[in-house]
Design a protein around this motif. Structure first.
Motif, PDB file in Angstrom:
ATOM      1  N   THR A   1       0.848  -1.189   0.000  1.00  0.00           N
ATOM      2  CA  THR A   1       0.000   0.000   0.000  1.00  0.00           C
ATOM      3  C   THR A   1       0.884   1.240   0.000  1.00  0.00           C
ATOM      4  O   THR A   1       1.784   1.370   0.832  1.00  0.00           O
TER       5      THR A   1
ATOM      6  N   SER B   1       1.666   4.809   0.956  1.00  0.00           N
ATOM      7  CA  SER B   1       1.221   5.642   2.073  1.00  0.00           C
ATOM      8  C   SER B   1       1.273   7.123   1.728  1.00  0.00           C
ATOM      9  O   SER B   1       2.068   7.553   0.884  1.00  0.00           O
TER      10      SER B   1
ATOM     11  N   ARG C   1     -10.692   0.702   7.033  1.00  0.00           N
ATOM     12  CA  ARG C   1      -9.442   1.448   6.819  1.00  0.00           C
ATOM     13  C   ARG C   1      -9.496   2.119   5.460  1.00  0.00           C
ATOM     14  O   ARG C   1      -9.667   1.471   4.428  1.00  0.00           O
TER      15      ARG C   1
ATOM     16  N   SER D   1      -3.551   4.688   4.320  1.00  0.00           N
ATOM     17  CA  SER D   1      -2.325   4.440   5.070  1.00  0.00           C
ATOM     18  C   SER D   1      -1.489   5.719   5.033  1.00  0.00           C
ATOM     19  O   SER D   1      -1.262   6.293   3.966  1.00  0.00           O
TER      20      SER D   1
ATOM     21  N   THR E   1      -4.493   5.720  13.811  1.00  0.00           N
ATOM     22  CA  THR E   1      -3.474   5.011  14.566  1.00  0.00           C
ATOM     23  C   THR E   1      -2.225   5.870  14.636  1.00  0.00           C
ATOM     24  O   THR E   1      -1.960   6.696  13.752  1.00  0.00           O
TER      25      THR E   1
ATOM     26  N   ARG F   1      -4.706   2.653  18.317  1.00  0.00           N
ATOM     27  CA  ARG F   1      -5.818   3.162  17.516  1.00  0.00           C
ATOM     28  C   ARG F   1      -6.722   3.999  18.400  1.00  0.00           C
ATOM     29  O   ARG F   1      -7.071   3.608  19.513  1.00  0.00           O
TER      30      ARG F   1
ATOM     31  N   GLY G   1      -0.409   6.985  11.525  1.00  0.00           N
ATOM     32  CA  GLY G   1      -0.517   5.737  10.766  1.00  0.00           C
ATOM     33  C   GLY G   1      -1.767   5.688   9.921  1.00  0.00           C
ATOM     34  O   GLY G   1      -2.004   6.567   9.090  1.00  0.00           O
ATOM     35  N   ASP G   2      -2.601   4.689  10.146  1.00  0.00           N
ATOM     36  CA  ASP G   2      -3.780   4.485   9.312  1.00  0.00           C
ATOM     37  C   ASP G   2      -4.931   5.398   9.722  1.00  0.00           C
ATOM     38  O   ASP G   2      -5.055   5.793  10.881  1.00  0.00           O
TER      39      ASP G   2
END
Length: 423
Positions: free
Chosen positions: A79, A81, A168, A171, A201, A222, A265-266
């Motif tokens: 993925t 980001s 989600r 990313s 996250t 998270r 993060g995500d």
């Protein structure tokens, strides 16, 4: 082959024909089987003709088939980001059945402009572990938009035994500033029987201090950001729509997060149901997501500089009206804007020859530019009176990614004087 490649197996690409011609493993909607075998031996993959989903299947179902094809490969593909801020997307695919500008219809009818494409989320269908029946499915949709021509449609089921489901979307690998603002524009279709929220996250947990968010689990990185209750006065231009019902049934939620030593993060969107044992079905449309540095919102936007007119061409139409074609140029840092809105100055041209030029109360909108130039084509302008000069002017309005309005005094301006040829 493995022995010959040695440590460089990842540099060996195994081709996969998505059309599945010949005696092959996988292909079509079984392409994931090909990638599973390739990854098992540590090689890289080269996909040939993923356009199969468009060329061989029903065109009307292209978006759904496209999402299905790539979601089956998600486990085997890295993925990409998001690595910088601000991160803003309205999920526009660069086309639509109509063009919308922040909830207001701007152009009726189909349009297509590849430069209008914005970052797309991770599509696919996700089912809850444990076989409880909960699921979430995400795909692009041209039926409605908050800005541009499309949005993201999320359908799902929250089973009785869980309180929420989450999907989600992006990313991110971003070292974040001390204070972060997030915004979500969405609308629920059907009964408003679920609550919608952003989740994120954070990394570097040993040194990461997070304020303004609630952890979902004590040991988890998270979190759910808390809504921005009382926006700072200095940020009024950004938060003016927060917690309000907007045109077209859209709602905007804003969040504030304080961070120190963290890596973002995500990014998730979650759907929770009220207490009770009933299964909940929901349909939610996402119009826009923003993740921005609070300090960048306080910095003034630079002005549009060095606006000029070149490559001028005049024509007379069948009924003797004047038509102007020319190219506008200007200077501006493209990373700070979504696009530019080009206007014809009040009272100087751009109206219908039969009705005369537009009145002084409003500029005439000509179109959008996604680079620092715009070609005006066959613009109707009023003929210069005998013995006098005519004047047509243009305005270049920057549209910041964050969506606030730029005062007209900071727009780019250029004017062109003209006169009737001497006889």
């Amino acid at each position: 082959m493995q022995g010959q490649a040695g440590e460089r197996r990842a540099d060996v690409y195994v081709g996969v024909d998505v059309f599945a011609r010949g005696d092959v493993v996988g292909g079509r909607f079984d392409t994931n089987k090909s990638l599973e075998l390739i990854r098992k031996h540590g090689f890289s993959a080269a996909l040939f003709a993923p356009g199969w989903v468009y060329e061989c299947l029903e065109r009307a179902d292209f978006l759904q088939n496209q999402d299905r094809f790539w979601s089956l490969l998600t486990h085997y593909l890295p993925t990409h980001s998001i690595c910088s801020l601000p991160f803003v997307t309205s999920f526009c695919m660069g086309r639509g059945r109509r063009r919308v500008c922040y909830g207001q219809e701007e152009v009726v009818g189909p349009w297509y402009h590849p430069s209008a494409q914005e970052i797309q989320p991770l599509f696919g269908e996700h089912r809850l572990e444990g076989g409880g029946g909960g699921w979430v499915k995400t795909h692009s949709c041209l039926e409605d938009a908050w800005h541009g021509g499309s949005s993201v449609l999320i359908r799902g089921v929250i089973p009785p035994e869980v309180g929420n489901v989450a999907v989600r979307l992006f990313s991110l690998q971003v070292p974040v500033p001390p204070k972060l603002f997030l915004s979500l524009v969405y609308k629920l279709e059907g009964p408003p029987n679920v609550m919608v929220a952003l989740e994120l996250t954070t990394g570097d947990a040993d040194s990461c201090h997070v304020g303004g968010i609630s952890p979902l689990h004590e040991m988890s990185s998270r979190h759910t950001p808390r809504p921005l209750r009382v926006p700072p006065t200095k940020l009024a231009r950004w938060v003016g729509r927060c917690s309000q019902h907007l045109p077209g049934g859209w709602v905007q939620r804003c969040y504030e997060v304080s961070l120190r030593g963290c890596l973002l993060g995500d990014l998730f969107v979650s759907f929770s149901r009220p207490p009770g044992g009933r299964e909940r079905n929901f349909i939610c449309r996402l119009g826009e997501i923003q993740v921005v540095d609070a300090n960048s919102l306080l910095a003034p936007l630079p002005r549009v500089q060095a606006t000029s007119v070149s490559h001028v061409r005049w024509q007379r139409g069948a009924s003797a009206e004047l038509r102007l074609s020319c190219t506008l140029h200007w200077s501006f840092l493209l990373t700070q804007v979504r696009c530019f809105r080009i206007h014809c100055c009040p009272g100087t041209g751009g109206g219908s020859p039969s009705r005369g030029p537009p009145g002084p109360e409003k500029p005439t909108f000509l179109g959008l530019a996604f680079v620092n130039q715009y070609r005006v084509v066959d613009l109707a302008v009023a003929a210069a009176p005998p013995g006098q000069d005519g004047r047509v002017g243009f305005l270049v309005e920057p549209v910041p990614r964050e969506g606030f309005l730029v005062p007209q005094a900071e727009w780019g301006r250029a004017a062109l004087q003209y006169s009737a040829p001497s006889t």
